[in-house]
Enzyme design. Structure first.
Site, mmCIF file in Angstrom:
data_model
loop_
_atom_site.group_PDB
_atom_site.id
_atom_site.type_symbol
_atom_site.label_atom_id
_atom_site.label_comp_id
_atom_site.label_asym_id
_atom_site.label_seq_id
_atom_site.Cartn_x
_atom_site.Cartn_y
_atom_site.Cartn_z
ATOM 1 N N CYS A 316 4.419 10.141 59.211
ATOM 2 C CA CYS A 316 5.682 10.679 58.994
ATOM 3 C C CYS A 316 5.146 12.189 58.192
ATOM 4 O O CYS A 316 5.904 11.977 57.602
ATOM 5 C CB CYS A 316 6.088 9.914 57.770
ATOM 6 S SG CYS A 316 4.861 9.365 56.885
ATOM 7 N N GLU A 350 9.359 13.208 61.468
ATOM 8 C CA GLU A 350 8.673 11.671 61.650
ATOM 9 C C GLU A 350 8.298 12.646 63.225
ATOM 10 O O GLU A 350 9.170 12.938 64.346
ATOM 11 C CB GLU A 350 9.385 10.277 62.437
ATOM 12 C CG GLU A 350 8.622 9.427 62.195
ATOM 13 C CD GLU A 350 7.908 8.797 60.902
ATOM 14 O OE1 GLU A 350 7.695 7.290 60.699
ATOM 15 O OE2 GLU A 350 9.070 8.951 59.856
#
Length: 358
Positions: A316, A350
């Protein structure tokens, strides 16, 4: 906040270019790009309540500014279910039993249609509140949680139920209130399918670090002989255990350890009572899957992953991903990479890489 959905393609292209720049030192292939709907994609939302005269409104604040509220009647990036619930809940807090000293509202929804609302108070919750809240929960068709200092009252369930389709199979998930879950369910489903595909069919075992509620664990377990998965959060571990049972999956062993503790156990630095009965040496690990927090993997955990022929890494934070890749680059190369637009209209992204031993 999105104002012009036609700008979505441009911001996604910028993210792809940024990821390519960060991965360029590692000779990464071109990233596969998985887009998001431009609105109604976020399955959870949290609002403060802001008073103006006799009226109260849903409010959010820009980063670093706690004094200038952005007043909202709807929230276009949130799920259609959240937007449908917002005015109905606002009408309910006109009842002083519900609205008195209510200061924050949290919504948690799923693609499968489930919904949970958490109401946060600066006062104790009594039986009158319970009775009124039960009426609101029934009227809205949701589970409801009341929170105040030292109190947590649950009406219905304290989790939502999700269903995600991966490689033609439906996986069911319990997602507890307060625990981490992927906010963008449509993109999460794309991530799961990508990870399932790139791991491939294997005849050895998988080690998973930071497994959360088993989001990736369940589908990846169908690709390998056995999985040893670790997670430190107790609520996430409990949800993961329930998810294993709900899906009838029996080739996963779940251990409540941090990634750092598991590294110590595998290195035989120290024993852990939580590993009693688990034969670590009986596993034939060929691959490791990691989905670490924003800080990435610490150097020792990163060094641990080097032992495996295949490393599947979901990140992330592309900057800490790049830092970890710099540590692994001499022994492993990127053979697949992807961008998953979990967070449209923000700089966050992401990403995923599959590394194979050189």
């Amino acid at each position: 906040m999105p104002h012009d959905p036609t700008q979505y393609a441009a911001q996604l292209a910028e993210k792809k270019a940024r990821l390519q720049t960060l991965l360029a030192p590692f000779d990464a292939p071109e990233p596969e790009v998985f887009d998001s709907p431009s609105e109604h994609y976020r399955l959870r939302a949290e609002f403060r309540l802001w008073r103006e005269g006799e009226d109260r409104h849903y409010a959010m604040f820009a980063a670093g500014d706690k004094h200038t509220p952005i007043l909202l009647e709807d929230f276009p990036i949130a799920s259609a279910r959240i937007n449908a619930l917002m005015p109905r809940l606002k009408a309910a807090w006109a009842d002083p039993v519900i609205g008195f000293k209510l200061f924050q509202v949290e919504f948690l929804t799923t693609l499968a249609g489930d919904a949970l609302i958490t109401l946060c108070y600066h006062r104790p919750l009594d039986d009158a509140w319970q009775a009124a809240a039960e009426g609101v929960a029934a009227e809205l068709g949701v589970s409801l949680i009341g929170r105040s200092r030292g109190q947590r009252r649950v009406i219905g369930k304290d989790y939502v139920e999700e269903e995600l389709l991966v490689a033609g199979r439906r996986f069911r998930y319990r997602q507890p209130e307060g625990a981490f879950t992927q906010p963008n369910g449509i993109v999460c489903q794309k991530m799961l399918n990508w990870a399932h595909e790139v791991l491939g069919e294997r005849d050895d075992d998988l080690l998973e670090l930071y497994c959360g509620n088993g989001n990736f664990t369940l589908p990846l377990s169908t690709r390998v002989r056995r999985v040893l998965a670790t997670e430190i959060s107790k609520s996430s571990v409990n949800a993961a255990l329930a998810n294993l049972a709900d899906n009838g999956i029996d080739n996963i062993e779940l251990v409540r350890l941090s990634a750092e503790e598991l590294t110590q156990a595998l290195n035989e630095v120290r024993p852990f009572r939580r590993l009693a009965g688990i034969d670590l040496k009986g596993y034939q690990f060929g691959s490791v899957f990691v989905d670490p927090p924003r800080a990435g993997m610490d150097p020792d955990t990163c060094e641990l992953t080097r032992r495996f022929d295949s490393i599947l890494y979901i990140s992330c934070n592309p900057e800490t991903l790049a830092a970890n890749l710099a540590q692994l680059n001499d022994t492993h190369k990127i053979v697949r990479c992807a961008l998953f637009d979990q967070f449209p209209w923000t700089h966050h992204m992401e990403s995923g890489v599959l590394l194979q031993r050189r």
